[in-house]
Write a protein that holds these residues in place. Structure first.
Motif, PDB file in Angstrom:
ATOM      1  N   GLY A 204       0.769  -1.128  -0.142  1.00 41.48           N
ATOM      2  CA  GLY A 204       0.025  -0.183  -0.015  1.00 41.48           C
ATOM      3  C   GLY A 204       0.837   1.247   0.023  1.00 41.48           C
ATOM      4  O   GLY A 204       0.484   2.354  -0.636  1.00 41.48           O
ATOM      5  N   LEU A 205       1.926   1.280   0.820  1.00 37.68           N
ATOM      6  CA  LEU A 205       2.808   2.556   1.095  1.00 37.68           C
ATOM      7  C   LEU A 205       3.388   2.615  -0.479  1.00 37.68           C
ATOM      8  O   LEU A 205       3.576   3.672  -0.978  1.00 37.68           O
ATOM      9  CB  LEU A 205       3.886   2.126   1.859  1.00 37.68           C
ATOM     10  CG  LEU A 205       5.058   3.365   2.216  1.00 37.68           C
ATOM     11  CD1 LEU A 205       4.134   4.635   2.641  1.00 37.68           C
ATOM     12  CD2 LEU A 205       5.794   3.042   3.396  1.00 37.68           C
ATOM     13  N   PHE A 206       3.872   1.469  -1.358  1.00 36.17           N
ATOM     14  CA  PHE A 206       4.473   2.018  -2.540  1.00 36.17           C
ATOM     15  C   PHE A 206       3.512   2.035  -3.530  1.00 36.17           C
ATOM     16  O   PHE A 206       3.995   3.041  -4.684  1.00 36.17           O
ATOM     17  CB  PHE A 206       5.192   0.530  -2.824  1.00 36.17           C
ATOM     18  CG  PHE A 206       6.667   0.205  -2.272  1.00 36.17           C
ATOM     19  CD1 PHE A 206       7.434   1.384  -2.387  1.00 36.17           C
ATOM     20  CD2 PHE A 206       6.914  -0.522  -1.529  1.00 36.17           C
ATOM     21  CE1 PHE A 206       8.921   1.284  -1.970  1.00 36.17           C
ATOM     22  CE2 PHE A 206       8.098  -0.774  -0.836  1.00 36.17           C
ATOM     23  CZ  PHE A 206       8.969   0.192  -1.298  1.00 36.17           C
ATOM     24  N   ASN A 207       2.261   1.806  -3.285  1.00 32.62           N
ATOM     25  CA  ASN A 207       1.108   2.231  -4.200  1.00 32.62           C
ATOM     26  C   ASN A 207       1.269   3.946  -4.061  1.00 32.62           C
ATOM     27  O   ASN A 207       0.853   4.424  -5.237  1.00 32.62           O
ATOM     28  CB  ASN A 207      -0.041   1.496  -3.732  1.00 32.62           C
ATOM     29  CG  ASN A 207      -0.042   0.095  -4.247  1.00 32.62           C
ATOM     30  OD1 ASN A 207       0.809  -0.227  -5.205  1.00 32.62           O
ATOM     31  ND2 ASN A 207      -1.187  -0.842  -3.905  1.00 32.62           N
ATOM     32  N   ILE A 208       1.230   4.140  -2.961  1.00 29.98           N
ATOM     33  CA  ILE A 208       0.724   5.807  -2.816  1.00 29.98           C
ATOM     34  C   ILE A 208       2.027   6.516  -3.044  1.00 29.98           C
ATOM     35  O   ILE A 208       1.930   7.561  -4.080  1.00 29.98           O
ATOM     36  CB  ILE A 208       0.565   5.907  -1.013  1.00 29.98           C
ATOM     37  CG1 ILE A 208      -0.551   5.301  -0.659  1.00 29.98           C
ATOM     38  CG2 ILE A 208       0.621   7.385  -0.858  1.00 29.98           C
ATOM     39  CD1 ILE A 208      -0.876   5.392   0.885  1.00 29.98           C
ATOM     40  N   ILE A 209       3.296   6.058  -3.108  1.00 36.19           N
ATOM     41  CA  ILE A 209       4.556   6.705  -3.549  1.00 36.19           C
ATOM     42  C   ILE A 209       4.485   6.703  -4.966  1.00 36.19           C
ATOM     43  O   ILE A 209       4.724   7.973  -5.679  1.00 36.19           O
ATOM     44  CB  ILE A 209       5.593   5.817  -3.167  1.00 36.19           C
ATOM     45  CG1 ILE A 209       5.630   6.020  -1.390  1.00 36.19           C
ATOM     46  CG2 ILE A 209       6.905   6.731  -3.568  1.00 36.19           C
ATOM     47  CD1 ILE A 209       6.919   5.045  -1.018  1.00 36.19           C
ATOM     48  N   GLN A 210       4.105   5.559  -5.853  1.00 38.94           N
ATOM     49  CA  GLN A 210       3.993   5.652  -7.209  1.00 38.94           C
ATOM     50  C   GLN A 210       3.143   6.436  -7.618  1.00 38.94           C
ATOM     51  O   GLN A 210       3.129   7.192  -8.647  1.00 38.94           O
ATOM     52  CB  GLN A 210       3.938   4.332  -7.451  1.00 38.94           C
ATOM     53  CG  GLN A 210       4.084   3.984  -9.238  1.00 38.94           C
ATOM     54  CD  GLN A 210       4.096   2.647  -9.322  1.00 38.94           C
ATOM     55  OE1 GLN A 210       3.108   1.854  -9.456  1.00 38.94           O
ATOM     56  NE2 GLN A 210       4.977   2.266 -10.116  1.00 38.94           N
ATOM     57  N   LYS A 211       1.897   6.483  -7.197  1.00 38.98           N
ATOM     58  CA  LYS A 211       0.759   7.144  -7.372  1.00 38.98           C
ATOM     59  C   LYS A 211       1.410   8.899  -7.577  1.00 38.98           C
ATOM     60  O   LYS A 211       1.059   9.800  -8.258  1.00 38.98           O
ATOM     61  CB  LYS A 211      -0.510   7.271  -6.429  1.00 38.98           C
ATOM     62  CG  LYS A 211      -1.624   8.204  -6.749  1.00 38.98           C
ATOM     63  CD  LYS A 211      -2.299   7.812  -8.207  1.00 38.98           C
ATOM     64  CE  LYS A 211      -3.719   8.445  -8.366  1.00 38.98           C
ATOM     65  NZ  LYS A 211      -3.620   9.897  -8.118  1.00 38.98           N
ATOM     66  N   HIS A 212       1.963   9.325  -6.410  1.00 38.43           N
ATOM     67  CA  HIS A 212       2.554  10.592  -5.978  1.00 38.43           C
ATOM     68  C   HIS A 212       3.313  11.177  -7.239  1.00 38.43           C
ATOM     69  O   HIS A 212       3.466  12.116  -7.809  1.00 38.43           O
ATOM     70  CB  HIS A 212       2.925  10.786  -4.710  1.00 38.43           C
ATOM     71  CG  HIS A 212       3.536  12.118  -4.627  1.00 38.43           C
ATOM     72  ND1 HIS A 212       2.998  13.148  -4.032  1.00 38.43           N
ATOM     73  CD2 HIS A 212       4.895  12.498  -4.687  1.00 38.43           C
ATOM     74  CE1 HIS A 212       3.474  14.060  -3.700  1.00 38.43           C
ATOM     75  NE2 HIS A 212       4.853  13.925  -4.227  1.00 38.43           N
ATOM     76  N   GLU A 213       4.158   9.981  -7.352  1.00 40.85           N
ATOM     77  CA  GLU A 213       5.554  10.061  -8.526  1.00 40.85           C
ATOM     78  C   GLU A 213       4.621  10.346  -9.913  1.00 40.85           C
ATOM     79  O   GLU A 213       4.829  11.118 -10.445  1.00 40.85           O
ATOM     80  CB  GLU A 213       6.223   8.871  -8.828  1.00 40.85           C
ATOM     81  CG  GLU A 213       7.240   9.113  -9.680  1.00 40.85           C
ATOM     82  CD  GLU A 213       8.024   7.673 -10.030  1.00 40.85           C
ATOM     83  OE1 GLU A 213       8.648   7.699 -11.109  1.00 40.85           O
ATOM     84  OE2 GLU A 213       7.995   6.713  -9.255  1.00 40.85           O
TER      85      GLU A 213
END
Length: 229
Positions: A204-213
């Motif tokens: 989930g954390l990487f999903n959020i980081i990638q969405k932000h990127e």
């Protein structure tokens, strides 16, 4: 005519190659690395702030989509036998455990970003949207799982949810089959739920980081283009 076409095509190819080379050169410069790091650090901050707030965590689709398949099966089974309230408690406790992991997750991710190399930057410049997060994940995923799981395990056992689910599914082979083993006794979920929950947190954390990127891709590209002028 054919000769002219070949000359134009050759010039175009050189121009494209020159632009690509310029982008890579900029990305691997101190300016390029700073921009890349800022975007990733912004995504990390956003994700961890969501982890700190239980309601934000529970309402975030990117975190919900990150639930591992095995945990989805456990929850579906509990709901099918009329224990939806237990699933709601499990999700609530995982959300509370998420806040407990922020302190160990943040330095791992921040250090990885600060230690990005020019080789990483070149790969990001040449790759598509989301590559920066992919590289960050490659560098930190196993370390995050190892650091987060004990924290999650501590919290979930403190809340008693592991025991509750074990009790709910005891007396059948459901638990063993759901977790991919033949153990259906009361210890079957011990460690298993914590590991699955930890996987959800990291995914989930990487999903959020990638969405932000991805949301900031145009900003990143514009900044790079400005510096190319």
């Amino acid at each position: 005519m054919k000769k002219n076409f070949i000359i134009v095509a050759a010039v175009s190819t050189v121009a494209i190659a020159s632009t690509a080379t310029s982008c890579v050169a900029l990305a691997t410069s101190s300016v390029g690395l700073t921009i890349i790091k800022q975007v990733l650090l912004g995504g990390i901050t956003k994700g961890l702030n969501i982890f700190k707030d239980k309601n934000s965590f529970l309402s975030n689709n990117l975190i919900d989509q990150a639930i591992p398949t095995q945990l989805q099966k456990v929850n579906s089974t509990l709901q099918s036998i009329g224990l939806s309230s237990l699933v709601a408690k499990e999700k609530d406790y995982i959300a509370q455990a998420a806040a407990y992991t922020v302190g160990v997750a943040q330095p791992i991710l921040t250090n990885a970003v600060n230690n990005l190399t020019t080789e990483d930057a070149a790969r990001i410049a040449q790759g598509g949207s989301g590559v920066a997060t992919q590289i960050l994940r490659e560098k930190t995923e196993s370390q995050l799982i190892a650091a987060i799981t004990p924290k999650v395990d501590e919290k979930l056992n403190q809340f008693g949810i592991v025991k509750s689910i074990n009790t709910a599914l005891s007396g059948s082979n459901l638990l063993g089959s759901l977790l991919g083993n033949n153990n259906s006794n009361s210890s079957a979920l011990s460690g298993g739920l914590s590991h699955l929950a930890s996987q959800q947190l990291v995914n989930g954390l990487f999903n959020i980081i990638q969405k932000h990127e991805i949301d900031n891709t145009s900003l990143l590209k514009n900044a790079l283009n400005q510096n190319l002028k």
